[in-house]
Write a protein that holds these residues in place. Structure first.
Motif: not given
Length: 148
Positions: A1-19
């Protein structure tokens, strides 16, 4: 469960940096034509800019050089006391535009002639654009109106 939250957080940060990167690039691209640097006639003659570079040229309209004709095309020279640059402008000049008065033009420098797309003139007897006054002071030509 924790790795899924961590993966989602990394995806959101990556999308924010790209934007952020894309928006910064778009802002820079939009502003590239909106920034026009000021140059005096002496600076233009010392180091002529590239023919596709837009900039502002300022100085005094040299006496005896204002030639109207060729339809809407007007020719005159701008000086700062150290150098003179011929100017060509197609359009209607401001009402207060005249010889021996300060002006600033926006345009490009092509084949030794400044091709103006916009001309701004002084708006009263004591006004001289700051950039023009500074360039004239450097040449030792400028005399404030209140010194007369």
């Amino acid at each position: 469960m924790k790795s899924l939250k961590k993966q989602r957080r990394i995806q959101i940060i990556a999308v924010a940096v790209l934007a952020l990167a894309v928006s910064t690039a778009l802002i820079g691209y939009a502003m590239r034509d909106g920034i026009n640097f000021f140059r005096s006639p002496s600076q233009v003659m010392e180091e002529p800019p590239a023919s596709n570079e837009r900039f502002r040229l300022g100085g005094l309209v040299e006496e005896g050089t204002l030639v109207r004709g060729d339809g809407d095309t007007i020719r005159f020279s701008v000086t700062d006391g150290g150098a003179t640059v011929p100017v060509t402008y197609t359009g209607v000049l401001p009402d207060l535009f005249e010889e021996n008065q300060g002006m600033i033009g926006t345009g490009t420098f092509q084949d030794g002639v400044f091709m103006a797309t916009e001309i701004l003139a002084k708006h009263d007897e004591s006004y001289l654009p700051k950039e023009v006054a500074d360039a004239l002071k450097e040449q030792g030509v400028y005399q404030p109106a209140d010194a007369e």
